[in-house]
Design a protein around this motif. Sequence first.
Motif, PDB file in Angstrom:
ATOM      1  N   ASP A 181       0.853  -1.189   0.000  1.00 58.22           N
ATOM      2  CA  ASP A 181       0.000   0.000   0.000  1.00 58.22           C
ATOM      3  C   ASP A 181       0.891   1.243   0.000  1.00 58.22           C
ATOM      4  O   ASP A 181       2.045   1.198   0.444  1.00 58.22           O
ATOM      5  N   ASN A 182       0.347   2.322  -0.554  1.00 63.03           N
ATOM      6  CA  ASN A 182       1.093   3.578  -0.609  1.00 63.03           C
ATOM      7  C   ASN A 182       0.076   4.700  -0.733  1.00 63.03           C
ATOM      8  O   ASN A 182      -0.931   4.550  -1.440  1.00 63.03           O
ATOM      9  N   VAL A 183       0.345   5.804  -0.079  1.00 62.70           N
ATOM     10  CA  VAL A 183      -0.595   6.925  -0.067  1.00 62.70           C
ATOM     11  C   VAL A 183      -0.912   7.400  -1.488  1.00 62.70           C
ATOM     12  O   VAL A 183      -2.038   7.831  -1.790  1.00 62.70           O
ATOM     13  N   LEU A 184       0.050   7.285  -2.390  1.00 63.98           N
ATOM     14  CA  LEU A 184      -0.170   7.779  -3.761  1.00 63.98           C
ATOM     15  C   LEU A 184      -1.152   6.899  -4.546  1.00 63.98           C
ATOM     16  O   LEU A 184      -1.755   7.354  -5.514  1.00 63.98           O
ATOM     17  N   LEU A 185      -1.335   5.659  -4.086  1.00 59.38           N
ATOM     18  CA  LEU A 185      -2.300   4.783  -4.767  1.00 59.38           C
ATOM     19  C   LEU A 185      -3.730   5.298  -4.554  1.00 59.38           C
ATOM     20  O   LEU A 185      -4.648   4.946  -5.289  1.00 59.38           O
ATOM     21  N   HIS A 186      -3.910   6.121  -3.533  1.00 53.62           N
ATOM     22  CA  HIS A 186      -5.250   6.628  -3.209  1.00 53.62           C
ATOM     23  C   HIS A 186      -5.406   8.113  -3.555  1.00 53.62           C
ATOM     24  O   HIS A 186      -6.444   8.694  -3.293  1.00 53.62           O
ATOM     25  N   ALA A 187      -4.354   8.716  -4.097  1.00 53.84           N
ATOM     26  CA  ALA A 187      -4.410  10.162  -4.372  1.00 53.84           C
ATOM     27  C   ALA A 187      -5.112  10.407  -5.707  1.00 53.84           C
ATOM     28  O   ALA A 187      -4.937   9.635  -6.658  1.00 53.84           O
ATOM     29  N   PRO A 188      -5.909  11.500  -5.802  1.00 55.03           N
ATOM     30  CA  PRO A 188      -6.582  11.775  -7.079  1.00 55.03           C
ATOM     31  C   PRO A 188      -5.581  12.234  -8.143  1.00 55.03           C
ATOM     32  O   PRO A 188      -4.571  12.863  -7.827  1.00 55.03           O
ATOM     33  N   ASN A 189      -5.897  11.913  -9.397  1.00 54.34           N
ATOM     34  CA  ASN A 189      -5.073  12.345 -10.539  1.00 54.34           C
ATOM     35  C   ASN A 189      -3.602  11.930 -10.438  1.00 54.34           C
ATOM     36  O   ASN A 189      -2.702  12.664 -10.848  1.00 54.34           O
ATOM     37  N   CYS A 190      -3.399  10.783  -9.838  1.00 56.97           N
ATOM     38  CA  CYS A 190      -2.031  10.274  -9.741  1.00 56.97           C
ATOM     39  C   CYS A 190      -1.962   8.985 -10.556  1.00 56.97           C
ATOM     40  O   CYS A 190      -2.697   8.029 -10.288  1.00 56.97           O
ATOM     41  N   TYR A 191      -1.121   8.982 -11.563  1.00 53.19           N
ATOM     42  CA  TYR A 191      -1.069   7.847 -12.508  1.00 53.19           C
ATOM     43  C   TYR A 191       0.233   7.094 -12.281  1.00 53.19           C
ATOM     44  O   TYR A 191       1.313   7.705 -12.272  1.00 53.19           O
ATOM     45  N   ILE A 192       0.101   5.803 -12.102  1.00 53.98           N
ATOM     46  CA  ILE A 192       1.239   5.041 -11.590  1.00 53.98           C
ATOM     47  C   ILE A 192       1.588   3.882 -12.504  1.00 53.98           C
ATOM     48  O   ILE A 192       0.702   3.161 -12.983  1.00 53.98           O
ATOM     49  N   THR A 193       2.889   3.732 -12.745  1.00 54.06           N
ATOM     50  CA  THR A 193       3.372   2.535 -13.443  1.00 54.06           C
ATOM     51  C   THR A 193       4.333   1.813 -12.498  1.00 54.06           C
ATOM     52  O   THR A 193       4.988   2.451 -11.664  1.00 54.06           O
ATOM     53  N   PRO A 194       4.402   0.485 -12.615  1.00 49.89           N
ATOM     54  CA  PRO A 194       5.216  -0.294 -11.665  1.00 49.89           C
ATOM     55  C   PRO A 194       6.697  -0.344 -12.053  1.00 49.89           C
ATOM     56  O   PRO A 194       7.187  -1.380 -12.499  1.00 49.89           O
ATOM     57  N   HIS A 195       7.385   0.763 -11.890  1.00 51.27           N
ATOM     58  CA  HIS A 195       8.826   0.859 -12.193  1.00 51.27           C
ATOM     59  C   HIS A 195       9.118   0.292 -13.590  1.00 51.27           C
ATOM     60  O   HIS A 195       9.899  -0.642 -13.755  1.00 51.27           O
ATOM     61  N   LEU A 196       8.445   0.919 -14.565  1.00 52.02           N
ATOM     62  CA  LEU A 196       8.533   0.431 -15.954  1.00 52.02           C
ATOM     63  C   LEU A 196       9.599   1.151 -16.772  1.00 52.02           C
ATOM     64  O   LEU A 196       9.751   0.881 -17.953  1.00 52.02           O
ATOM     65  N   GLY A 197      10.311   2.098 -16.125  1.00 53.55           N
ATOM     66  CA  GLY A 197      11.245   2.945 -16.885  1.00 53.55           C
ATOM     67  C   GLY A 197      12.172   2.167 -17.791  1.00 53.55           C
ATOM     68  O   GLY A 197      12.415   2.551 -18.932  1.00 53.55           O
ATOM     69  N   ALA A 198      12.701   1.066 -17.265  1.00 53.34           N
ATOM     70  CA  ALA A 198      13.704   0.325 -18.052  1.00 53.34           C
ATOM     71  C   ALA A 198      13.068  -0.838 -18.816  1.00 53.34           C
ATOM     72  O   ALA A 198      13.773  -1.607 -19.468  1.00 53.34           O
ATOM     73  N   SER A 199      11.740  -0.949 -18.723  1.00 51.57           N
ATOM     74  CA  SER A 199      11.104  -2.146 -19.273  1.00 51.57           C
ATOM     75  C   SER A 199      10.743  -2.004 -20.745  1.00 51.57           C
ATOM     76  O   SER A 199       9.577  -1.865 -21.114  1.00 51.57           O
ATOM     77  N   THR A 200      11.771  -2.039 -21.576  1.00 51.10           N
ATOM     78  CA  THR A 200      11.543  -2.185 -23.019  1.00 51.10           C
ATOM     79  C   THR A 200      12.360  -3.385 -23.467  1.00 51.10           C
ATOM     80  O   THR A 200      13.322  -3.782 -22.784  1.00 51.10           O
ATOM     81  N   VAL A 201      11.985  -3.911 -24.594  1.00 48.42           N
ATOM     82  CA  VAL A 201      12.724  -5.066 -25.142  1.00 48.42           C
ATOM     83  C   VAL A 201      14.184  -4.672 -25.341  1.00 48.42           C
ATOM     84  O   VAL A 201      15.116  -5.401 -24.974  1.00 48.42           O
ATOM     85  N   GLU A 202      14.358  -3.457 -25.885  1.00 44.12           N
ATOM     86  CA  GLU A 202      15.726  -3.021 -26.204  1.00 44.12           C
ATOM     87  C   GLU A 202      16.564  -2.837 -24.932  1.00 44.12           C
ATOM     88  O   GLU A 202      17.705  -3.291 -24.848  1.00 44.12           O
ATOM     89  N   ALA A 203      15.979  -2.165 -23.932  1.00 43.52           N
ATOM     90  CA  ALA A 203      16.744  -1.896 -22.713  1.00 43.52           C
ATOM     91  C   ALA A 203      17.033  -3.197 -21.956  1.00 43.52           C
ATOM     92  O   ALA A 203      18.118  -3.371 -21.416  1.00 43.52           O
ATOM     93  N   THR A 204      16.069  -4.106 -21.940  1.00 45.70           N
ATOM     94  CA  THR A 204      16.287  -5.373 -21.227  1.00 45.70           C
ATOM     95  C   THR A 204      17.483  -6.107 -21.836  1.00 45.70           C
ATOM     96  O   THR A 204      18.356  -6.620 -21.129  1.00 45.70           O
ATOM     97  N   ALA A 205      17.524  -6.122 -23.180  1.00 41.28           N
ATOM     98  CA  ALA A 205      18.633  -6.807 -23.850  1.00 41.28           C
ATOM     99  C   ALA A 205      19.952  -6.089 -23.560  1.00 41.28           C
ATOM    100  O   ALA A 205      20.961  -6.718 -23.220  1.00 41.28           O
ATOM    101  N   LYS A 206      19.928  -4.756 -23.650  1.00 44.59           N
ATOM    102  CA  LYS A 206      21.186  -3.999 -23.470  1.00 44.59           C
ATOM    103  C   LYS A 206      21.703  -4.078 -22.032  1.00 44.59           C
ATOM    104  O   LYS A 206      22.892  -4.245 -21.789  1.00 44.59           O
ATOM    105  N   VAL A 207      20.786  -3.966 -21.083  1.00 46.47           N
ATOM    106  CA  VAL A 207      21.182  -4.015 -19.670  1.00 46.47           C
ATOM    107  C   VAL A 207      21.763  -5.393 -19.327  1.00 46.47           C
ATOM    108  O   VAL A 207      22.815  -5.511 -18.694  1.00 46.47           O
ATOM    109  N   GLY A 208      21.066  -6.441 -19.781  1.00 48.61           N
ATOM    110  CA  GLY A 208      21.511  -7.809 -19.497  1.00 48.61           C
ATOM    111  C   GLY A 208      22.877  -8.068 -20.105  1.00 48.61           C
ATOM    112  O   GLY A 208      23.806  -8.545 -19.435  1.00 48.61           O
TER     113      GLY A 208
END
Length: 540
Positions: free
Chosen positions: A273-300
């Motif tokens: 749980d997190n206070v921001l999950l209940h805040a209005p107009n707050c849009y959340i992604t689950p730490h997706l910054g690095a989650s692309t096919v290209e970045a996954t391959a490059k990072v690995g």
Amino acid sequence: MKILITESIADESVQYLKDRGYEVEEYLGHSQEEIEQYIKGFDAIIVRSATKINNALLDNADCLKAVGRAGTGIDNIDVKACTEHGVIALNTPTANNMAAGELAVAHAFSIFRNICVANEGVHNGDFRRGNWVGVELEGKTVGIIGLGRIGSIVARKLKGVGMNAVAYDPYIPQEKFDKVGVTRCQTLDELLVQADLITLHTPKTKETINIIAKEQLYKCKRGVRIVNAARGGLVNEQDLADALAEGQVAAAAIDVFDKEPSYNKKPGEQDYDNVLLHAPNCYITPHLGASTVEATAKVGQGVVELIDGALKGEIVAAINMPQFSGSIAEIKPYCSLAEKIGLMYFQAENMPITKVEVKYRGELSESTGTGIITLSLVMGLLKGMGNDHVSYVNAQECLEESGIEVVETKTESIQKYNNLISVTFFTEDGRQLKIDGTVFAPDTEVIVTFFGYEMNCPLSSTVLALKNNDVPGVIGRIATILGKHDINIVSMHWGRKNQDGSDNTHAQAFVAVEQSVSQDIIDELNAAEGVLRVSLLELA
Ligand code: NAD
Ligand code: MLT
């Protein structure tokens, strides 16, 4: 060697390690405490952002040599503790920049145009588009906090859609702002008062935690929008939730939390749980910054190549090693030569030394990487003294413990060669023994002076260094003894005279051989007529 992977990386990257003979264990979804217990027996560990590399883990590790962070942020790595434990800490700081930058830009579009909330509405049968009138990015001001790799990408992209970009980053020169085409804010407040959108791209440090809290939020224009795809905790979560509820902040997009949830649990299992999950107009992604096919391959791929290099004892771009501005490929051959020169000393001479002077001549004198080359020399020297644990990370500390002084000097002046590493060992009994080496293109390491004798000997992994009387017949006797014991000679090089011309009765030979030579054979060589001294130099 054994490698532990505690957070998933690309399958091809795991295979890369297996193909190189490493025993790889993927130990995914375990708690920090379990990992701290499990680390025993592993030579390297690969993590992402959840596993903490701390003293507890490092104290339990009995043979850990390298930590690989598959990603950019190193707030989960205690770099100081790694250094104290002699563990090389590596990350892949450029591999996911584009992915993270694009996510921040995508979030900016989304919160300006209500894309996520409208999508949710229509899926719930609400098509009243009048509720989701957005604002345009064109002509608005984006305030970027941290104009590093990702901040610069975000600046370029948002300028491309017509935003006016300003940035606050007290640690970079004006040229960087000019290059990216961003107006510099001298203070954070200067940014806050003019931004319609604030996007954060700093690391998480003592200084940046809560860099945006209630006070800062209320200095902003009413209706400001906030994107945080850098690190949780840069924006105070409670203060942001309050400012969203109160309307001071129109909308926020968050990719990272101060305390992150487990990203592996299924919906029914999730207890986060997190206070921001209940805040209005707050849009959340689950730490997706690095989650692309290209970045996954490059990072690995980036992290496994670094770990492979570090475990082979190669010089790699590590967080806890001296930094320099050039390319590692350029200095690598000199590091290798310097380490071998360091290794040679105690294999060829048993007199303790008080000081080592290393002089870089010719084009090497202009390199910014000589500090790392000197560190390689120190590593070789300490290995020659029996230190099995020395690495680039702890070489300086081990040197200080040894009491040997190492002095580095540079001169452009040089004869015969383009570059030269000239090392003088000052012995306790007052002598100065000199070994000079050079590198011929592409990567041939050559010793050109050995303890004063001029020679021209390309290095190989096993060499017999022989001092002998400069009289006929000695070479034949040496070759006969080696032949009798099935030792294959690869090459032989003789230096006949000291550089200062003082000794022309003796010669110094380097005999490169294909296999190691036992002490019995060395004793036999030492006893041969005309031979004065034989040392086995193992340089691999
Ligand atoms: P970077 O080191 O290239 O840039 C960071 C910049 O922040 C530097 O220019 C530095 O001078 C500046 N900075 C430091 N302290 C500051 C302060 N007090 N005020 C203003 N500026 C300050 O880092 P990067 O690669 O651009 O990464 C930026 C952030 O993004 C990091 O926190 C990283 O962990 C995070 N990141 C997140 C994701 C994700 O999945 N969401 C992916 C990659 C990186
Ligand atoms: C990073 O710092 O690289 C990102 O946060 C992505 C990750 O943690 O994997």
